[in-house]
Enzyme design. Sequence first.
Site, short mmCIF file in Angstrom:
data_model
loop_
_atom_site.label_atom_id
_atom_site.label_comp_id
_atom_site.label_asym_id
_atom_site.label_seq_id
_atom_site.Cartn_x
_atom_site.Cartn_y
_atom_site.Cartn_z
N GLU A 104 0.85 -1.12 -0.14
CA GLU A 104 0.03 0.09 0.08
C GLU A 104 0.81 1.31 0.00
OE1 GLU A 104 -2.70 -0.21 3.03
OE2 GLU A 104 -3.73 -2.23 2.25
N GLU A 140 -5.44 -11.08 -1.23
CA GLU A 140 -6.17 -11.01 0.03
C GLU A 140 -7.82 -10.76 -0.29
OE1 GLU A 140 -5.18 -7.56 2.38
OE2 GLU A 140 -3.01 -8.03 2.16
C1 XIL Z 1 -6.15 -6.69 8.82
C2 XIL Z 1 -6.48 -7.97 9.40
O1 XIL Z 1 -7.38 -8.81 8.80
C3 XIL Z 1 -6.86 -7.73 10.93
O2 XIL Z 1 -6.99 -8.68 11.62
C4 XIL Z 1 -5.97 -6.39 11.52
O3 XIL Z 1 -6.74 -6.03 12.66
C5 XIL Z 1 -6.04 -5.33 10.55
O4 XIL Z 1 -5.50 -5.74 9.26
N1 XIL Z 1 -5.02 -4.92 3.97
C6 XIL Z 1 -3.86 -5.54 4.29
C7 XIL Z 1 -4.13 -6.43 5.54
O5 XIL Z 1 -2.83 -5.45 3.91
O6 XIL Z 1 -3.02 -6.29 6.34
C8 XIL Z 1 -5.18 -6.10 6.59
O7 XIL Z 1 -5.40 -7.13 7.68
C9 XIL Z 1 -6.54 -5.95 5.72
C10 XIL Z 1 -6.35 -4.76 4.53
#
Ligand code: XIL
Length: 368
Positions: free
Chosen positions: A173, A280
């Site tokens: 990001e 993701e």
């Molecule tokens: C999220 C996790 O799923 C949660 O458990 C945590 O509290 C916050 O982070 N994009 C990403 C991930 O790259 O690291 C994020 O994960 C979700 C959005």
Amino acid sequence: MIKHLVSMGVTLAGGLVLAACSPQTSLPVVPTVTAAAAASQAEPGSLRAAAEACGLVIGAAVRTDPILNDSQYQAVVSSEFSSITTENALKFRTLSAQPGEYNFQDADTIVNFAREHGMRVHGHTLVWHKSLPDWLTAESFTPDELVLLLERHIGTVVGRYRGQVSTWDVVNEAIDSEGKLRESIWRQALGDDYIAQAFRLAHDADPAAQLFYTDYDMEFAGVKSDAIYELVRSLVEAGVPINGVGFQLHLRLDHLPDMDVMQANMQRLTALGLQVQITEMDVRVQDVNGTPAEKLSRQAAVYGDMMRVCLQTSGCSAVNTWGFTDAYTWIPDYTGKPDMPLLFDTAYTPKPAYTALQAQLAACHNQN
Ligand code: XIL
């Protein structure tokens, strides 16, 4: 010089000592999981077997607690997926509660589980503007100190799992919604070159690992996906060791991408010689009207579309979901509303989305 300083131990502002890492737990080094080893563990009829027959890695992000305590969670993830992503266990904040200290307990639990079940591990994430330890954001470090911290962090974490974590989200990001490089402590210290630096450090620590840049909203047309394309194009041109780009795909039914745009965005990246992956994926359904069955059917179509585009894109090497059961998903916490964004329901029953992925993978078999 910097490596030398780190190995000697260097005292930073606030009394932080940069020393050679002394991990709290140890892990034997094992060879990377081979496709053949992974294939031997795939049960006939599973998503894992179907994906392997298509030459695709199918993965899910996992949490440490259920990996230790929920036998159904363990059974489903190991039989249905060939890869696991560390949801939170390898974030800087999870690893380092105190300056100079690393605790690998959660990450080791996941890496050990993967090894026992012949699964790959996708490491998430080395450099991100979020999930930093409080000690790091609260102190004001000098640029030189931050360079040492980044060197030490990437060297320690990637080095520890060398040969065991086969793919890394190296930088996550870094581009904002206007297509500009986002502010972060790393950028303040190292300048715009911090991204290239991070990839070089990760490559030095494990030359065999596949290194990814990952971001969200890359499925849409616009300044952000164009800026990411330009960023990785310039990295490739400069000879930076980047292997691929990960599309996060945290989707919502009321704001879906055009699938032709999605495919074009993937293809221009693979034309650079890079892999692409879905890293993701989840599909939240809370923002639309309809019966639960209607929502699940629309959700299934989205999962199926994304799998189809990946299978049709030469160079799309993996589809990873962010969790796999609605029993454990970040979406309700994140949005403040209940949801059911994943492939299995809270009782681990496969949902229409699961069937849609299977149908796309079956179509791939027929083509081969
Ligand atoms: C999220 C996790 O799923 C949660 O458990 C945590 O509290 C916050 O982070 N994009 C990403 C991930 O790259 O690291 C994020 O994960 C979700 C959005």
